[in-house]
Design a protein around this motif. Structure first.
Motif, PDB file in Angstrom:
ATOM      1  N   MET A   1       0.658  -1.259  -0.228  1.00 19.68           N
ATOM      2  CA  MET A   1       0.070  -0.309   0.256  1.00 19.68           C
ATOM      3  C   MET A   1       1.108   1.335  -0.145  1.00 19.68           C
ATOM      4  SD  MET A   1      -3.347   0.534   0.121  1.00 19.68           S
ATOM      5  CE  MET A   1      -4.881  -0.487   0.965  1.00 19.68           C
ATOM      6  N   ILE A   2       1.753   1.148   0.844  1.00 19.59           N
ATOM      7  CA  ILE A   2       2.661   2.351   0.927  1.00 19.59           C
ATOM      8  C   ILE A   2       3.404   2.716  -0.209  1.00 19.59           C
ATOM      9  CG2 ILE A   2       5.098   3.325   2.040  1.00 19.59           C
ATOM     10  CD1 ILE A   2       3.895   1.507   4.188  1.00 19.59           C
ATOM     11  N   ALA A   3       4.055   1.739  -0.702  1.00 14.44           N
ATOM     12  CA  ALA A   3       4.473   1.635  -2.843  1.00 14.44           C
ATOM     13  C   ALA A   3       3.680   2.063  -3.416  1.00 14.44           C
ATOM     14  CB  ALA A   3       5.831   0.042  -3.288  1.00 14.44           C
ATOM     15  N   MET A   4       2.862   2.130  -3.214  1.00 16.55           N
ATOM     16  CA  MET A   4       1.444   2.265  -4.633  1.00 16.55           C
ATOM     17  C   MET A   4       0.624   2.738  -4.403  1.00 16.55           C
ATOM     18  SD  MET A   4       1.258  -1.778  -6.068  1.00 16.55           S
ATOM     19  CE  MET A   4       0.103  -1.673  -7.033  1.00 16.55           C
ATOM     20  N   PRO A   5       1.340   4.635  -4.264  1.00 15.69           N
ATOM     21  CA  PRO A   5       0.264   5.330  -4.821  1.00 15.69           C
ATOM     22  C   PRO A   5      -1.201   5.042  -5.425  1.00 15.69           C
ATOM     23  CG  PRO A   5       2.096   5.923  -4.951  1.00 15.69           C
ATOM     24  CD  PRO A   5       2.109   5.046  -5.294  1.00 15.69           C
ATOM     25  N   GLU A   6      -1.135   4.641  -6.640  1.00 19.03           N
ATOM     26  CA  GLU A   6      -2.474   4.017  -7.082  1.00 19.03           C
ATOM     27  C   GLU A   6      -3.618   3.470  -6.423  1.00 19.03           C
ATOM     28  OE1 GLU A   6       0.593   2.079  -9.119  1.00 19.03           O
ATOM     29  OE2 GLU A   6       0.779   3.815  -7.660  1.00 19.03           O
ATOM     30  N   LYS A   7      -2.953   2.734  -5.331  1.00 17.21           N
ATOM     31  CA  LYS A   7      -4.081   1.548  -5.004  1.00 17.21           C
ATOM     32  C   LYS A   7      -4.066   2.003  -3.742  1.00 17.21           C
ATOM     33  CE  LYS A   7      -2.685  -2.648  -5.602  1.00 17.21           C
ATOM     34  NZ  LYS A   7      -3.151  -4.510  -4.920  1.00 17.21           N
ATOM     35  N   GLN A   8      -3.626   3.180  -3.019  1.00 10.94           N
ATOM     36  CA  GLN A   8      -4.237   3.663  -2.006  1.00 10.94           C
ATOM     37  C   GLN A   8      -5.680   5.047  -2.210  1.00 10.94           C
ATOM     38  OE1 GLN A   8      -1.889   6.128   0.482  1.00 10.94           O
ATOM     39  NE2 GLN A   8       0.142   4.929  -0.253  1.00 10.94           N
ATOM     40  N   ALA A   9      -4.915   5.717  -3.765  1.00 10.37           N
ATOM     41  CA  ALA A   9      -6.071   6.246  -4.270  1.00 10.37           C
ATOM     42  C   ALA A   9      -7.089   5.805  -3.997  1.00 10.37           C
ATOM     43  CB  ALA A   9      -5.796   6.628  -5.589  1.00 10.37           C
ATOM     44  N   TYR A  10      -6.942   3.764  -5.282  1.00 12.78           N
ATOM     45  CA  TYR A  10      -8.287   3.370  -5.715  1.00 12.78           C
ATOM     46  C   TYR A  10      -8.956   2.654  -4.156  1.00 12.78           C
ATOM     47  CZ  TYR A  10     -10.549  -1.145  -6.800  1.00 12.78           C
ATOM     48  OH  TYR A  10     -11.591  -2.019  -7.023  1.00 12.78           O
ATOM     49  N   PHE A  11      -8.158   2.158  -3.130  1.00  9.46           N
ATOM     50  CA  PHE A  11      -9.103   2.509  -2.054  1.00  9.46           C
ATOM     51  C   PHE A  11      -9.718   2.676  -1.297  1.00  9.46           C
ATOM     52  CE2 PHE A  11      -6.786  -1.917  -2.055  1.00  9.46           C
ATOM     53  CZ  PHE A  11      -7.708  -2.623  -2.524  1.00  9.46           C
ATOM     54  N   ARG A  12      -9.262   4.540  -1.332  1.00  7.34           N
ATOM     55  CA  ARG A  12      -9.466   5.830  -0.890  1.00  7.34           C
ATOM     56  C   ARG A  12     -11.045   6.094  -1.176  1.00  7.34           C
ATOM     57  NH1 ARG A  12      -7.185   9.745   2.110  1.00  7.34           N
ATOM     58  NH2 ARG A  12      -5.601   9.355   2.023  1.00  7.34           N
ATOM     59  N   LYS A  13     -11.248   5.892  -2.712  1.00  8.09           N
ATOM     60  CA  LYS A  13     -12.804   5.750  -3.433  1.00  8.09           C
ATOM     61  C   LYS A  13     -13.766   4.412  -2.772  1.00  8.09           C
ATOM     62  CE  LYS A  13     -11.049   7.939  -7.870  1.00  8.09           C
ATOM     63  NZ  LYS A  13     -10.507   7.781  -9.397  1.00  8.09           N
ATOM     64  N   LYS A  14     -12.513   3.442  -2.597  1.00  5.93           N
ATOM     65  CA  LYS A  14     -13.457   1.921  -2.497  1.00  5.93           C
ATOM     66  C   LYS A  14     -13.791   2.394  -0.668  1.00  5.93           C
ATOM     67  CE  LYS A  14     -14.494  -0.762  -4.942  1.00  5.93           C
ATOM     68  NZ  LYS A  14     -15.818  -1.274  -5.678  1.00  5.93           N
ATOM     69  N   SER A  15     -13.312   2.685  -0.180  1.00  6.71           N
ATOM     70  CA  SER A  15     -13.970   3.154   1.420  1.00  6.71           C
ATOM     71  C   SER A  15     -14.727   4.352   1.057  1.00  6.71           C
ATOM     72  CB  SER A  15     -12.756   3.645   2.304  1.00  6.71           C
ATOM     73  OG  SER A  15     -11.620   2.806   2.460  1.00  6.71           O
ATOM     74  N   LEU A  16     -14.917   5.169   1.159  1.00  8.27           N
ATOM     75  CA  LEU A  16     -16.365   5.882   0.668  1.00  8.27           C
ATOM     76  C   LEU A  16     -17.344   5.484   0.207  1.00  8.27           C
ATOM     77  CD1 LEU A  16     -14.303   9.208  -0.374  1.00  8.27           C
ATOM     78  CD2 LEU A  16     -15.114   8.830   1.456  1.00  8.27           C
ATOM     79  N   GLU A  17     -17.020   4.616  -1.457  1.00 14.61           N
ATOM     80  CA  GLU A  17     -18.431   3.988  -1.578  1.00 14.61           C
ATOM     81  C   GLU A  17     -18.757   2.675  -1.121  1.00 14.61           C
ATOM     82  OE1 GLU A  17     -18.952   0.366  -4.380  1.00 14.61           O
ATOM     83  OE2 GLU A  17     -17.504   2.119  -5.057  1.00 14.61           O
ATOM     84  N   ARG A  18     -18.213   2.160   0.075  1.00 19.26           N
ATOM     85  CA  ARG A  18     -18.541   1.614   1.018  1.00 19.26           C
ATOM     86  C   ARG A  18     -18.912   1.593   2.464  1.00 19.26           C
ATOM     87  NH1 ARG A  18     -20.973  -2.973   1.887  1.00 19.26           N
ATOM     88  NH2 ARG A  18     -20.168  -4.241   3.415  1.00 19.26           N
ATOM     89  N   ALA A  19     -18.526   3.511   2.501  1.00 17.57           N
ATOM     90  CA  ALA A  19     -18.968   3.894   3.794  1.00 17.57           C
ATOM     91  C   ALA A  19     -20.632   4.363   3.580  1.00 17.57           C
ATOM     92  CB  ALA A  19     -18.570   5.385   4.051  1.00 17.57           C
ATOM     93  N   GLU A  20     -20.976   4.673   2.676  1.00 15.55           N
ATOM     94  CA  GLU A  20     -22.029   4.490   2.221  1.00 15.55           C
ATOM     95  C   GLU A  20     -23.769   3.860   2.927  1.00 15.55           C
ATOM     96  OE1 GLU A  20     -22.660   4.412  -2.018  1.00 15.55           O
ATOM     97  OE2 GLU A  20     -21.824   6.472  -2.626  1.00 15.55           O
ATOM     98  N   VAL A  21     -22.623   2.472   3.692  1.00 14.30           N
ATOM     99  CA  VAL A  21     -23.509   1.949   4.337  1.00 14.30           C
ATOM    100  C   VAL A  21     -23.973   2.104   5.349  1.00 14.30           C
ATOM    101  CG1 VAL A  21     -21.627   0.237   4.984  1.00 14.30           C
ATOM    102  CG2 VAL A  21     -24.507  -0.246   4.236  1.00 14.30           C
ATOM    103  N   PHE A  22     -23.615   2.728   6.021  1.00 11.26           N
ATOM    104  CA  PHE A  22     -23.766   3.806   6.924  1.00 11.26           C
ATOM    105  C   PHE A  22     -24.698   4.493   7.514  1.00 11.26           C
ATOM    106  CE2 PHE A  22     -19.119   2.237   7.323  1.00 11.26           C
ATOM    107  CZ  PHE A  22     -19.135   1.146   7.841  1.00 11.26           C
ATOM    108  N   ASP A  23     -26.127   4.857   6.822  1.00  9.72           N
ATOM    109  CA  ASP A  23     -27.071   5.436   6.324  1.00  9.72           C
ATOM    110  C   ASP A  23     -27.729   5.870   8.045  1.00  9.72           C
ATOM    111  OD1 ASP A  23     -29.554   6.963   6.590  1.00  9.72           O
ATOM    112  OD2 ASP A  23     -29.478   6.326   3.750  1.00  9.72           O
ATOM    113  N   ASP A  24     -27.422   6.869   8.738  1.00 10.39           N
ATOM    114  CA  ASP A  24     -27.856   6.822  10.059  1.00 10.39           C
ATOM    115  C   ASP A  24     -29.219   6.776   9.978  1.00 10.39           C
ATOM    116  OD1 ASP A  24     -25.175   6.866  11.094  1.00 10.39           O
ATOM    117  OD2 ASP A  24     -25.150   9.438  11.254  1.00 10.39           O
ATOM    118  N   ASP A  25     -30.225   7.588   9.134  1.00 13.50           N
ATOM    119  CA  ASP A  25     -30.934   7.705   9.326  1.00 13.50           C
ATOM    120  C   ASP A  25     -32.351   6.408   8.923  1.00 13.50           C
ATOM    121  OD1 ASP A  25     -31.705  10.502   9.953  1.00 13.50           O
ATOM    122  OD2 ASP A  25     -31.185  10.697   7.698  1.00 13.50           O
ATOM    123  N   ALA A  26     -31.150   5.545   8.161  1.00  9.92           N
ATOM    124  CA  ALA A  26     -32.610   4.023   7.621  1.00  9.92           C
ATOM    125  C   ALA A  26     -31.875   3.113   9.416  1.00  9.92           C
ATOM    126  CB  ALA A  26     -31.262   4.074   6.525  1.00  9.92           C
TER     127      ALA A  26
END
Length: 384
Positions: A344-369
């Motif tokens: 993960m440290i050696a591959m900035p592109e992998k960091q960027a990819y998983f940043r997007k995936k984290s934000l995508e996964r965080a959508e499941v935490f819908d407080d109202d639902a």
């Protein structure tokens, strides 16, 4: 005609730093007090979250002394001797409740049964994974296992699990019961983002990769393996800094390990920090090296802030990262953690990819639902 409020009792062992305690406070802050009257029974008056409880919540405590709390609960769990314990509880908690919730399933769940007919519906919330965490697995055996199945779980109206993993592991030990639900933790995503904007006194070196871990310093968190992985990263000449935020019983032991491995510049044991979110936001990578989790609150919070995650393959973590879809998953060993962090440290592109995936996964935490699912449970409705 104004409908009468439902009266709810929450029970929790303490309000010390921990994921379940933080989730309960998040939940109570969002509660609709026009529909519910809420009392909170904290068995031991200990912890950091008392000041964060909403004013509408009436708080009761039983023990001011940790030793007394352990003695009474220990006598109950080990020998089923609880006459004085029950008497003290019933003396403290008066009146009738439409629902009682043991928010952190344990021996303290039996307090629901101490109160007997004073509680119409009895619910327990399972935040742990009982099979993969050895302390639980070796404890829930023999006569005690039979007792809790017969006198606790078979008599609960509903058992709630914070993840599908925790439900599956529970069933592997105790079996299936008629009403079992999965409700994800309320994380308070907007609050996490807001608190992340606060300033921090500590400077973050942009010339190194800043890695962060967050959680109580206990064996189940696997921090010894993380520290040994750090030594391997240092041997490779990689420039990094790992901050571990949290207090706990292993603090002295972990500090000694850091010193013995000559990592005092690379691994910082920062202690408990009341607002960890700015530290998360300023970090490059989130790491979790747990042996077992129910639904790890810290990982949820890191994903809300878009951190790429490296986690060990364990219950809870596995579910959140989708077995590697939303975060990098590694084996539970120092070498595997080292390899994952190094990649993960050696591959900035992998960091960027998983940043997007984290934000995508965080959508499941819908407080109202999530809150609506809790209301349906308390109002005895079936979710549609």
């Amino acid at each position: 005609m104004v409908s009468q409020k439902l009266k709810i009792l929450f029970i929790i062992p303490s309000l010390e730093e921990g994921g379940a305690e933080r989730v309960l406070v998040n939940l109570l802050k969002r509660f609709d007090y026009s529909r519910f009257r809420v009392d909170l029974f904290v068995v031991e008056k200990r912890g950091i979250y008392f000041d964060e409880l909403p004013s509408q919540v009436e708080v009761f405590t039983l023990f001011n002394n940790e030793f007394l709390c352990k003695i009474f609960n220990g006598l109950h769990v080990r020998f089923n001797f609880n006459f004085v314990y029950r008497w003290l509880t019933c003396r403290k908690i008066r009146g009738h409740y439409d629902a009682g919730i043991s928010f952190l399933d344990s021996g303290y769940t039996d307090i629901l049964f101490f109160l007997k007919s004073r509680i119409t519906r009895k619910v327990s919330w399972v935040h742990s994974s009982y099979q993969t965490y050895r302390n639980f697995e070796k404890f829930y055996t023999g006569a005690y296992k039979k007792r809790v199945i017969k006198h606790r779980y078979s008599k609960l109206d509903t058992i709630v699990f914070v993840s599908n993993d925790s439900k599956m592991e529970f069933e592997g030990i105790f079996g299936h019961f008629p009403s079992m639900k999965v409700i994800y933790n309320m994380i308070d995503a907007s609050g996490v983002r807001y608190k992340a904007e606060a300033p921090v006194s500590e400077s973050f070196d942009s010339n190194v990769t800043n890695i962060i871990a967050l959680g109580v310093l206990l064996p189940v968190k696997g921090y010894d393996k993380l520290i040994r992985a750090a030594r391997l990263l240092k041997d490779d000449g990689i420039r990094f800094r790992i901050r571990i935020l949290g207090n706990g019983d292993l603090e002295n032991e972990l500090r000694t390990l850091v010193k013995d491995l000559d990592l005092e510049n690379e691994v910082i044991l920062s202690g408990f920090i009341n607002n960890p979110f700015p530290y998360l936001k300023l970090s490059d990578i989130f790491v979790m090296t747990s042996v077992s989790e129910g639904l790890p609150t810290a990982l949820c919070e890191a994903m809300i802030l878009g951190l790429p995650a490296v986690v060990t393959d364990c219950s809870g973590c596995r579910e959140l990262v989708g077995s590697g879809q939303y975060g990098m998953m590694v084996k539970q060993s120092a070498v595997s953690i080292y390899r994952g962090l190094k990649e993960m440290i050696a591959m900035p592109e992998k960091q960027a990819y998983f940043r997007k995936k984290s934000l995508e996964r965080a959508e499941v935490f819908d407080d109202d639902a999530i809150l609506e699912q809790v209301y349906e449970l308390l109002e005895f409705k079936q979710a549609t």
